[in-house]
Design an enzyme around this catalytic site. Structure first.
Site, PDB file in Angstrom:
ATOM      1  N   ALA A 197       5.597   2.771 -21.228  1.00 24.85           N
ATOM      2  CA  ALA A 197       4.306   2.206 -20.754  1.00 24.85           C
ATOM      3  C   ALA A 197       4.849   1.827 -18.894  1.00 24.85           C
ATOM      4  O   ALA A 197       6.083   2.177 -18.486  1.00 24.85           O
ATOM      5  CB  ALA A 197       4.479   0.610 -21.191  1.00 24.85           C
ATOM      6  N   ASP A 257      -7.103   8.031  -9.813  1.00 24.88           N
ATOM      7  CA  ASP A 257      -7.631   9.103 -11.208  1.00 24.88           C
ATOM      8  C   ASP A 257      -8.026   9.908 -11.366  1.00 24.88           C
ATOM      9  O   ASP A 257      -8.430   9.958 -12.186  1.00 24.88           O
ATOM     10  CB  ASP A 257      -7.041   8.011 -12.430  1.00 24.88           C
ATOM     11  N   SER A 263      -4.830  16.511 -16.574  1.00 21.54           N
ATOM     12  CA  SER A 263      -3.554  15.455 -16.399  1.00 21.54           C
ATOM     13  C   SER A 263      -3.276  15.567 -17.914  1.00 21.54           C
ATOM     14  O   SER A 263      -2.196  15.452 -18.678  1.00 21.54           O
ATOM     15  CB  SER A 263      -3.363  14.030 -16.456  1.00 21.54           C
TER      16      SER A 263
END
Lengths: 512, 512
Positions: A197, A257, A263
């Site tokens: 996380a 992002d 990614s």
């Protein structure tokens, strides 16, 4: 110019040297320019920082990486020559001006990012250029390939590799810990790497770590997969697509992002995945809000996958409330262990079954849904999970009670009769993190009621667990303040009042 | 969390601390996040770097600035608390997404830039956001004001302050050293600050430094101006519009300059300028290529000036070849001293006269051009220049021969008859810098012929001066290789051959 080595014993990924202001002036270099260092046959390009007092004229301060690379001793002389910036800087400037890049230009940029030859300013410019002028599919494919090829790759020597990814955002989602054993039990190969996380209360790697070690080397992962068909390891321990780490460092403070697809898929490419299911949690309170957005994202994943030689199916799943009842690494690990026989929370089981059956469909397995349920209920999935736990170095006989949860525990009860109308993902995340998750593995939240459940005054709505008293207090304070869970006889229509303010007038006066 | 101080004695403008990885994890902070440091009543926000070995758990490494600010001793305990990023980061994100900013949002960003509270990534994002989505006039005005107000300001206690700026790019331009004395001799106040060369062979500050000191403090500048009406000092020695330095550090490697107008006018605002003439060199080989571009830039300067309470006139001037005959600090200083009586190279004199008369027009001086010529030829300008030299701490009786030029000297002769057709600014700059300028003040180039001059075989075209033999060799090598000066009987029509290549085909194959 010959300069005397002063070792700084400072760590930095980039090759940094510190010059005195006067020497830098003589060399004609400015901060962040490059110099070439030479000693015998050794050569290295380093990035220049400048000091006025800390480094004296005639000396050069070396960060540890440079010192190691050059094998330089204190007091030794290094030849220092001004050096041109890497060619990829030209490509970044070109992209910044709105032009598209050729595949070989993109791979040069990624190569220089991984070799730490570009400064923070330059990498930031590249990331923002992709944010401002969206990537073409061709660029995205080149980027994915370059990111995969500049890191480690997992070669299992077979073609049919399966994988799963979730776009994330919904708390309590331990689907992978069910899905991997189901898929592996059916004889399919699924080398699953997961993340820890960053802004959530638990990542799959954090959850799984309550059951067994997850930080495996590439060779160990291979052995686990050869033995069991699957694994559930932390991707960060192996260097898959290392350029991504450099980009995430920049995206995180800016909350952007632009490289989501490359990614994700570069990492799938790096483990040789051929068939991939992508979970897109959809709804209020997650990244993807509407069915239309989910469809668009799915189509992009599918198209990019094709360019990379991957078959991708996507599933838009309900993301409006947490999955299952448990939030936090240990609580979720317990829930996964309790659910692996098919008796867990209906939403978790339903999600795991659907996503697994999509992978079965790739293989051409008939009645895939029934087959998945059979694997779960017959105990084959549990047997496989325990095999994986053992292969990764854990205790295959682990029981729910072996997983420690936070000793501090507070139960929150309803002060009214009614139904649960909504649960806020963001508030759940905030409270669970305040309680200590994911760092304190035993911290988190256990729900007793979820959306649609009938509640009577005095019923427990949820429990908070913490390992430390001050974190429990902080979590309780936030839970009280935030709109966490809504219980009532009917929907409340007013969400927020927005009163008139006179501030705008003043703002315009400022202009004069 | 309480951490033990480890002083690092490292210099950095930003307040940086280094935490051990585990402590950072406990605090929930990542690299470039902020922490608040507390010791007694002292508080400071610092930017986090993370080390695995260099800083041990329980310790915190402090850069010198933080150590000084906190007055911290080695081994002392500091309270360390995670801190929110500054509010201005939200404004930067907003700008990055393409939204315009309010004046108070812009001033908050500039304030945090000057206070070093924003990371390199964040400032880079701001600069690029201005490059991608061009500033509105309102934003530009707010930015100029904020940049001026966050630095030092020169308050001369009068309203009629005159100033001059050149957008630059043309070598050998020592107009200011003529213009300032002319204007000051007429009784107008002109506190001129100039820059040193960054990518050029000489800036006005570099040239002027061959005549007298230029690094004056704010109070000294005031005295010089009170005494003589003018000055010619290095702007970098006083902290006018310090935010600009942070922006230039980022713009330089990216070769972008989205803040040209606010950067120039914030500095004019900081010295209280009311009437400004802006020189826009125009043509092949400088930044502004065409008359249309020059006009557009001029109109933007004029409009932004109005918003800032400044009257601006612009002059588009011929920038296709160097101004005068001299390139390099000492050679140009000699040329300026020889020209101040009005007998210098016609292009230099013409340019200085035109720009000066524009400032005279603001004052309402009649027949301004004749008045300027009278000041030059009567010796009043020279007298004033020598007053300024003396007031800044130089020798008012300085003679041309007192200014040292490089002892190494090579004359380059023409091997053909004909005319000079063109001189390349960029090649001139490259050769002069290779010879040592601006660092070696006596290095540079002295032209004997310029565009349009008739040349006979064997005539000297130019001389190169250097202080060091190896720099002379480097300069000669570059002069031979580069297209520096073109002499011939007629214009050569072919500039460059671009042969067909098959490379494109291969590139497209890569895509499969």
């Amino acid at each position: 110019m010959l300069l005397k080595v002063k070792p700084l014993r400072l760590e930095a990924k980039k090759p940094i040297v510190i010059l005195n202001k006067d020497d830098a002036w003589d060399l004609g270099v400015k901060p962040l320019d490059r110099v070439e260092l030479r000693a015998g046959k050794k050569r290295e390009i380093a990035i220049v920082n400048i000091a006025e007092r800390f480094i004296k004229t005639g000396s050069i301060g070396l960060y540890s990486r440079v010192q190691d690379d050059m094998n330089a001793k204190a007091g030794q002389l290094l030849k220092v020559i001004p050096s041109e910036p890497p060619e990829s800087l030209g490509f970044i400037r070109k992209r910044l001006a709105g032009n598209r890049l050729m595949p070989k230009e993109i791979s040069q940029i990624i190569r220089d990012v991984v070799d730490e030859r570009l400064s923070e300013i330059e990498i930031t410019s590249f990331v923002i250029s992709l944010y401002n002028h969206k990537m073409t599919m061709r660029e995205a494919a080149a980027l994915s390939r370059a990111m995969a090829l500049t890191g480690e790759t997992l070669d299992l020597g077979k073609k049919e590799i399966y994988d799963k990814h979730s776009v994330g955002g919904v708390p309590g989602d331990n689907t992978s810990i069910l899905l991997v054993p189901i898929v592996a039990a059916a004889g399919l190969t699924i080398p699953k790497t997961s993340s820890r996380a960053i802004t959530a209360p638990a990542g799959t790697a954090d959850r799984m770590e309550c059951l067994c070690p997850v930080e495996l080397e590439l060779e160990e992962i291979k052995q686990v997969v050869r033995k069991t068909n699957g694994c559930l390891v932390w991707g960060g321990a192996v260097d898959l697509a290392p350029a991504d780490d450099a980009f995430i460092r920049i995206e995180y403070p800016l909350s952007i992002d632009p490289m989501l697809l490359p990614s994700v898929l570069s990492k799938k490419k790096a483990v040789g995945a051929r068939y991939v299911v992508i979970d897109i949690p959809t709804g209020r309170g997650v990244k993807v809000k509407t069915a239309e957005e989910a469809e668009e994202l799915a189509n992009q994943f599918i198209e990019l996958g094709k360019k990379l030689g991957m078959m991708i199916s996507c599933a838009s799943t309900l993301g409006e409330q947490p999955i299952g009842y448990a939030i936090g690494p240990a609580l979720e690990a317990r829930e996964a262990l309790q659910s692996i026989d098919g008796t867990g929370p209906p939403d978790l089981i339903d999600k795991a079954v659907h996503l697994s059956s999509i992978l079965f469909d790739f293989k051409g397995i008939k009645n895939s849904r029934e087959k998945v349920l059979e694997i779960l209920k017959s105990g084959k999935a549990e047997k496989k999970l325990r095999e994986i736990i053992e292969a990764q170095g854990g205790d295959p006989k682990i029981k729910v009670a072996d997983i420690q949860i936070g000793p501090k525990n507070v139960r929150i009860k309803s002060n009214t009769n009614g139904k649960v109308w909504w649960i806020s993902n963001s508030a759940v995340i905030e409270v669970a993190r305040a309680a200590g998750a994911p760092k304190d593995k035993g911290a988190g939240i256990l729900f007793h009621k979820k959306i649609g459940d009938t509640v009577r005054k005095g019923d427990v709505l949820f429990e908070i667990f913490a390992e430390k008293a001050h974190k429990m207090n902080r979590a309780l304070k936030i839970a009280k303040k935030s709109k966490f869970i809504e219980v009532g006889r009917r929907f409340r229509m007013l969400l927020e009042k927005i009163p008139a303010r006179k501030e705008h007038e003043e703002l315009f006066v400022l202009e004069r």
